[in-house]
Write a protein that holds these residues in place. Structure first.
Motif, PDB file in Angstrom:
ATOM      1  N   ARG A  57      44.787  36.758  49.046  1.00  0.00           N
ATOM      2  CA  ARG A  57      44.434  38.059  48.964  1.00  0.00           C
ATOM      3  C   ARG A  57      44.735  38.371  47.513  1.00  0.00           C
ATOM      4  O   ARG A  57      44.404  39.397  47.216  1.00  0.00           O
ATOM      5  CB  ARG A  57      45.494  38.854  49.877  1.00  0.00           C
ATOM      6  N   TRP A  58      44.817  37.585  46.761  1.00  0.00           N
ATOM      7  CA  TRP A  58      44.899  37.722  45.262  1.00  0.00           C
ATOM      8  C   TRP A  58      43.290  38.003  44.789  1.00  0.00           C
ATOM      9  O   TRP A  58      42.482  37.436  45.074  1.00  0.00           O
ATOM     10  CB  TRP A  58      45.481  36.375  44.542  1.00  0.00           C
ATOM     11  N   GLN A  59      43.494  38.297  43.531  1.00  0.00           N
ATOM     12  CA  GLN A  59      42.227  38.933  42.811  1.00  0.00           C
ATOM     13  C   GLN A  59      41.413  37.791  42.137  1.00  0.00           C
ATOM     14  O   GLN A  59      42.101  36.664  41.880  1.00  0.00           O
ATOM     15  CB  GLN A  59      42.448  40.020  41.569  1.00  0.00           C
ATOM     16  N   LEU A  60      40.211  37.789  41.907  1.00  0.00           N
ATOM     17  CA  LEU A  60      39.486  36.528  41.575  1.00  0.00           C
ATOM     18  C   LEU A  60      39.624  36.765  40.034  1.00  0.00           C
ATOM     19  O   LEU A  60      39.267  37.808  39.296  1.00  0.00           O
ATOM     20  CB  LEU A  60      38.030  37.008  41.809  1.00  0.00           C
ATOM     21  N   ILE A  61      39.781  35.723  39.479  1.00  0.00           N
ATOM     22  CA  ILE A  61      39.846  35.695  37.946  1.00  0.00           C
ATOM     23  C   ILE A  61      38.664  35.188  37.311  1.00  0.00           C
ATOM     24  O   ILE A  61      38.150  35.915  36.260  1.00  0.00           O
ATOM     25  CB  ILE A  61      41.047  34.575  37.242  1.00  0.00           C
ATOM     26  N   LEU A  77      41.830  32.505  41.400  1.00  0.00           N
ATOM     27  CA  LEU A  77      42.448  33.465  41.764  1.00  0.00           C
ATOM     28  C   LEU A  77      43.916  33.462  41.381  1.00  0.00           C
ATOM     29  O   LEU A  77      44.367  32.665  40.633  1.00  0.00           O
ATOM     30  CB  LEU A  77      42.730  33.789  43.402  1.00  0.00           C
ATOM     31  N   ASN A  79      47.870  36.043  40.936  1.00  0.00           N
ATOM     32  CA  ASN A  79      48.941  36.869  41.629  1.00  0.00           C
ATOM     33  C   ASN A  79      48.845  37.969  40.614  1.00  0.00           C
ATOM     34  O   ASN A  79      48.181  38.107  39.550  1.00  0.00           O
ATOM     35  CB  ASN A  79      50.399  36.510  41.763  1.00  0.00           C
ATOM     36  N   ASP A  80      49.641  39.127  40.948  1.00  0.00           N
ATOM     37  CA  ASP A  80      49.399  40.397  40.206  1.00  0.00           C
ATOM     38  C   ASP A  80      50.093  40.094  38.597  1.00  0.00           C
ATOM     39  O   ASP A  80      49.323  40.589  37.764  1.00  0.00           O
ATOM     40  CB  ASP A  80      50.303  41.335  40.515  1.00  0.00           C
ATOM     41  N   ILE A  83      47.247  38.471  36.796  1.00  0.00           N
ATOM     42  CA  ILE A  83      46.109  39.300  36.479  1.00  0.00           C
ATOM     43  C   ILE A  83      46.320  40.343  35.285  1.00  0.00           C
ATOM     44  O   ILE A  83      45.745  40.622  34.420  1.00  0.00           O
ATOM     45  CB  ILE A  83      45.697  40.071  37.811  1.00  0.00           C
ATOM     46  N   GLN A  87      44.580  40.579  31.961  1.00  0.00           N
ATOM     47  CA  GLN A  87      43.955  41.843  31.337  1.00  0.00           C
ATOM     48  C   GLN A  87      44.350  42.411  30.109  1.00  0.00           C
ATOM     49  O   GLN A  87      43.721  42.792  29.055  1.00  0.00           O
ATOM     50  CB  GLN A  87      44.085  42.977  32.496  1.00  0.00           C
ATOM     51  N   TRP A 177      39.405  34.682  31.551  1.00  0.00           N
ATOM     52  CA  TRP A 177      39.172  36.211  32.527  1.00  0.00           C
ATOM     53  C   TRP A 177      37.461  36.183  32.510  1.00  0.00           C
ATOM     54  O   TRP A 177      36.822  36.241  31.547  1.00  0.00           O
ATOM     55  CB  TRP A 177      39.860  36.952  31.858  1.00  0.00           C
TER      56      TRP A 177
END
Length: 179
Positions: A57-61, A77, A79-80, A83, A87, A177
């Motif tokens: 469920r992690w975000q795509l990098i 991907l 973890n928070d 990310i 960013q 990123w």
């Protein structure tokens, strides 16, 4: 060429979304495994990395491809913590950063000559940042899994050397990123 890149990007993005279904070993009663305890996975040799709970469920990098001999489509991907570091442009990555790479065989689409699609799943790999626990490996622990089980120690021995040789100035991380 531009259409091929768009097709590849679309395939990788679709793959990242479909990852829970591609890598899952499910039975009619169970959903996709989401942690080491769900898959019965053991810890990786050398580093002791296990499959983190919830990583699908992690975000795509970023998406990526690997040419021969591996010939893979990949989705990375994070973890928070990862990310946020990406960013904000934080280097070195903070402790608690976890990155995962999902990989599939790169296959020509049967529906479109200008598109590639993911084939069979190959590996799920993890990098875990803990500057104390992994102080002898640049602060990173590595885990490589096939069908939910860690690969042998010989394969894990190659992780650190490759990262040190190629991305020492980026905290041992290859992936950038993708905005």
């Amino acid at each position: 060429m531009k259409r091929a890149r768009i097709g590849l990007f679309t395939a990788v993005m679709a793959s990242a979304i479909a990852a829970p279904f591609v890598f899952a070993q499910t039975s009619p009663q169970s959903g996709p495994p989401d942690s080491a305890s769900d898959t019965g996975a053991k810890a990786s040799p050398i580093y002791g990395v296990t499959i983190p709970e919830g990583y699908r469920r992690w975000q795509l990098i970023a998406p990526a491809t690997e040419a021969a001999p591996l010939n893979e489509i990949r989705a990375v991907l994070g973890n928070d913590i990862a990310i946020k570091a990406y960013q904000e442009g934080t280097l070195p990555f903070p402790d608690g950063t976890v990155l995962t790479k999902l990989a599939w065989k790169h296959v020509q689409s049967s529906e479109s000559e200008s598109a590639s699609v993911p084939g069979a799943a190959t590996t799920v790999q993890f990098m875990v940042k803990d500057s104390v626990k992994y102080k002898d490996s640049g602060g990173w622990g590595f885990g490589r899994f096939v069908n939910g089980q860690p690969v042998d120690e010989k394969q894990h021995q190659t992780c650190l050397g490759c990262h040190q040789a190629r991305v020492k100035d980026h905290d041992l991380v290859f992936t950038r990123w993708a905005p």
